[in-house]
Write an enzyme that holds these catalytic residues in place. Structure first.
Site, PDB file in Angstrom:
ATOM      1  N   ARG A 242      -9.914   0.437  27.338  1.00  0.00           N
ATOM      2  CA  ARG A 242     -10.634  -0.762  27.760  1.00  0.00           C
ATOM      3  C   ARG A 242      -9.757  -1.987  27.521  1.00  0.00           C
ATOM      4  O   ARG A 242      -9.043  -2.059  26.517  1.00  0.00           O
ATOM      5  CB  ARG A 242     -11.948  -0.886  26.991  1.00  0.00           C
ATOM      6  CG  ARG A 242     -12.936   0.234  27.316  1.00  0.00           C
ATOM      7  CD  ARG A 242     -14.196   0.145  26.479  1.00  0.00           C
ATOM      8  NE  ARG A 242     -15.137   1.208  26.842  1.00  0.00           N
ATOM      9  CZ  ARG A 242     -15.122   2.441  26.314  1.00  0.00           C
ATOM     10  NH1 ARG A 242     -14.227   2.747  25.385  1.00  0.00           N
ATOM     11  NH2 ARG A 242     -15.995   3.345  26.704  1.00  0.00           N
ATOM     12  N   LYS A 267     -16.959  -0.142  22.070  1.00  0.00           N
ATOM     13  CA  LYS A 267     -18.286   0.079  22.656  1.00  0.00           C
ATOM     14  C   LYS A 267     -19.140   1.015  21.824  1.00  0.00           C
ATOM     15  O   LYS A 267     -20.360   0.834  21.715  1.00  0.00           O
ATOM     16  CB  LYS A 267     -18.127   0.624  24.076  1.00  0.00           C
ATOM     17  CG  LYS A 267     -19.408   0.659  24.884  1.00  0.00           C
ATOM     18  CD  LYS A 267     -19.127   1.008  26.322  1.00  0.00           C
ATOM     19  CE  LYS A 267     -20.401   0.941  27.176  1.00  0.00           C
ATOM     20  NZ  LYS A 267     -20.127   1.253  28.593  1.00  0.00           N
ATOM     21  N   HIS A 330      -9.801  -3.483  33.880  1.00  0.00           N
ATOM     22  CA  HIS A 330     -10.655  -2.325  33.611  1.00  0.00           C
ATOM     23  C   HIS A 330     -10.471  -1.246  34.674  1.00  0.00           C
ATOM     24  O   HIS A 330     -10.757  -0.070  34.431  1.00  0.00           O
ATOM     25  CB  HIS A 330     -12.123  -2.774  33.583  1.00  0.00           C
ATOM     26  CG  HIS A 330     -13.012  -1.881  32.782  1.00  0.00           C
ATOM     27  ND1 HIS A 330     -13.415  -0.645  33.220  1.00  0.00           N
ATOM     28  CD2 HIS A 330     -13.581  -2.039  31.557  1.00  0.00           C
ATOM     29  CE1 HIS A 330     -14.211  -0.089  32.321  1.00  0.00           C
ATOM     30  NE2 HIS A 330     -14.312  -0.906  31.293  1.00  0.00           N
ATOM     31  N   ARG A 333      -8.752   2.326  34.284  1.00  0.00           N
ATOM     32  CA  ARG A 333      -9.489   3.486  33.768  1.00  0.00           C
ATOM     33  C   ARG A 333     -10.006   4.348  34.918  1.00  0.00           C
ATOM     34  O   ARG A 333      -9.892   5.575  34.883  1.00  0.00           O
ATOM     35  CB  ARG A 333     -10.645   3.020  32.877  1.00  0.00           C
ATOM     36  CG  ARG A 333     -10.159   2.425  31.567  1.00  0.00           C
ATOM     37  CD  ARG A 333     -11.249   1.723  30.788  1.00  0.00           C
ATOM     38  NE  ARG A 333     -12.338   2.589  30.346  1.00  0.00           N
ATOM     39  CZ  ARG A 333     -12.274   3.416  29.314  1.00  0.00           C
ATOM     40  NH1 ARG A 333     -11.137   3.548  28.645  1.00  0.00           N
ATOM     41  NH2 ARG A 333     -13.324   4.130  28.957  1.00  0.00           N
ATOM     42  N   HIS A 357     -15.411   8.460  26.188  1.00  0.00           N
ATOM     43  CA  HIS A 357     -16.795   8.474  26.658  1.00  0.00           C
ATOM     44  C   HIS A 357     -17.592   9.486  25.846  1.00  0.00           C
ATOM     45  O   HIS A 357     -17.051  10.499  25.387  1.00  0.00           O
ATOM     46  CB  HIS A 357     -16.856   8.849  28.131  1.00  0.00           C
ATOM     47  CG  HIS A 357     -16.420   7.758  29.038  1.00  0.00           C
ATOM     48  ND1 HIS A 357     -16.156   7.952  30.374  1.00  0.00           N
ATOM     49  CD2 HIS A 357     -16.195   6.441  28.805  1.00  0.00           C
ATOM     50  CE1 HIS A 357     -15.793   6.811  30.926  1.00  0.00           C
ATOM     51  NE2 HIS A 357     -15.801   5.880  29.995  1.00  0.00           N
ATOM     52  N   TYR A 367     -18.896  13.226  20.765  1.00  0.00           N
ATOM     53  CA  TYR A 367     -17.502  12.812  20.874  1.00  0.00           C
ATOM     54  C   TYR A 367     -16.772  13.178  19.598  1.00  0.00           C
ATOM     55  O   TYR A 367     -17.295  13.042  18.498  1.00  0.00           O
ATOM     56  CB  TYR A 367     -17.388  11.299  21.106  1.00  0.00           C
ATOM     57  CG  TYR A 367     -15.953  10.822  21.040  1.00  0.00           C
ATOM     58  CD1 TYR A 367     -15.083  11.066  22.091  1.00  0.00           C
ATOM     59  CD2 TYR A 367     -15.451  10.211  19.897  1.00  0.00           C
ATOM     60  CE1 TYR A 367     -13.751  10.696  22.024  1.00  0.00           C
ATOM     61  CE2 TYR A 367     -14.121   9.827  19.814  1.00  0.00           C
ATOM     62  CZ  TYR A 367     -13.281  10.071  20.892  1.00  0.00           C
ATOM     63  OH  TYR A 367     -11.969   9.703  20.809  1.00  0.00           O
TER      64      TYR A 367
END
Length: 404
Positions: A242, A267, A330, A333, A357, A367
């Site tokens: 990001r 995030k 961005h 990505r 993600h 994750y």
């Protein structure tokens, strides 16, 4: 005799407190220094009591008498006006504590520590600009669904439909918090499902065709700006993190000998590992000679702060790219996600983990920073090699899998 406006106005200090009496228990109390207070003397439950009616001249004679008359009406109903005032004051304080704004700010204070600063700022900005002016002072338990809909319609009317949906979502979060803390019976925003037209979600502008990617990479290499921004532009497609994570990267997070970058994802607040290709390491070593003694890899004009959040997009615009329709910081990505899967044939789960993600697996793991790490090391190097060949003008067609 009843007081007059002139008599009240001309009452002078005498060096000691004295009183000027009006009718029906009201009088003006003049202090030794000249301050003037309206008082009402009454009896309740066999006891003599006094009630303040305000300070002159803020409260004039006429208004003071009106307040006295209201107190006498309460007495006629066998209600102590002094006690009633305390009850009303307590109710006002309670209403203020249970207002939509008070509850929303309490909810925000509890949630914000787990959010990225930019995300938190957007939520509070929506509440302060689009909700608080109309609902902030209302007791949250008394707000009705049509009032919330009116707020959403105002946002929709200015053409910000996506924002209206987000305001709806934030209001729902506040109402549910109010329910959980005993200050509302239910989330009335749920009654508004379907009241707004569906939002048309747009993705960040990106380049995903190999030929166009080749042109983009050559343009990035030709950028004539500062060396710091040059390096950021070279690394953006290689790392595809990001933009905020790239620009705020700190040297302490890098181990160039091990070709690794470890940081906390803004995030999701999870630890993340980025394997560094030989090309990325080479660029970082070049940059280290310039900024390696600083905290930030990409310092801004004030070297104690990171590069501006607008720097990458501003550089792209200087090179002639439309950041609304062609490419944004961005967008690298999306470029990597598409080409890694469609051209280089890497599995989606490997790519998604490298993008940091949350993708639940069969065991429920959302994750893990080291999951597929061997495949990701291979993928990041092959991705960098692929970009080099594209930039050099080679016709690249890769059909092998990540392990082939």
């Amino acid at each position: 005799m009843a007081l007059t406006d002139v008599g009240v106005r001309n009452a002078k200090p005498t060096g000691k407190l004295y009183r000027l009496f009006d009718e029906r228990g009201m009088y003006l109390e003049v202090s030794a220094t000249g301050g003037k207070w309206w008082r009402f003397k009454y009896r309740f439950g066999g006891k003599e009591k006094r009630l303040s009616l305000g300070v002159y001249p803020d409260v004039g004679l006429k208004d003071a008498r009106a307040r006295r008359d209201e107190a006498r009406k309460l007495l006629a109903k066998n209600i102590d006006p002094g006690i009633e005032r305390k009850v009303q004051k307590a109710a006002t304080v309670e209403r203020a504590a249970n207002s939509f704004e008070a509850v929303a700010r309490e909810w925000f204070a509890r949630q914000a520590p787990g959010w990225a600063t930019s995300h938190a700022d957007k939520i509070m900005g929506r509440l302060e600009n689009d909700v608080f002016p109309w609902l902030g002072g209302r007791a949250i338990a008394e707000i009705k669904a049509p009032e919330v809909l009116a707020v959403l319609r105002r946002v929709e009317a200015r053409g910000a439909l996506d924002t209206a949906h987000r305001v709806h979502q934030n209001c729902g979060q506040v109402f549910r918090y109010a329910v959980a803390t005993g200050r509302a019976e239910r989330d009335i925003s749920s009654d508004l499902r379907g009241a707004l037209p569906p939002a048309r979600h747009t993705h960040f502008a990106s380049v995903t065709e190999p030929a166009e990617v080749a042109s983009l990479l050559r343009a990035l290499d030709g950028f004539q700006g500062t060396f710091v921004v040059q390096c950021a532009l070279r690394l953006a497609p290689l790392l595809f993190v990001r933009p905020g994570e790239l620009r705020t990267a700190e040297w302490t997070q890098f181990d160039l000998d091990k070709a690794q970058w470890r940081y906390t994802v803004s995030k999701t607040k999870t630890e993340h590992l980025v394997p560094l290709s030989t090309q990325a390491v080479a660029t970082l070593r070049e940059l280290h000679a310039l900024t390696g003694q600083r905290q930030y890899v990409f310092p801004g004009r004030d070297v104690k702060k990171p590069m501006s959040g607008a720097a990458i997009n501003a550089a792209l615009r200087r090179m002639g790219f439309d950041t609304k329709t062609e490419i944004t910081g961005h967008g690298f990505r999306a470029m990597a996600r598409t080409i890694l899967h469609e051209q280089l044939r890497f599995p989606s789960e490997v790519i998604e983990h490298q993008l940091a993600h949350r993708v639940a697996d069969a065991l429920g793991t959302a994750y893990n920073r080291t999951r597929f790490i061997d495949d990701r090391v291979v993928m990041m190097q092959r991705w960098a090699d692929y970009l080099d060949r594209l930039k050099a003008g080679a016709e690249v067609i890769e059909m092998n899998s990540a392990t082939g």
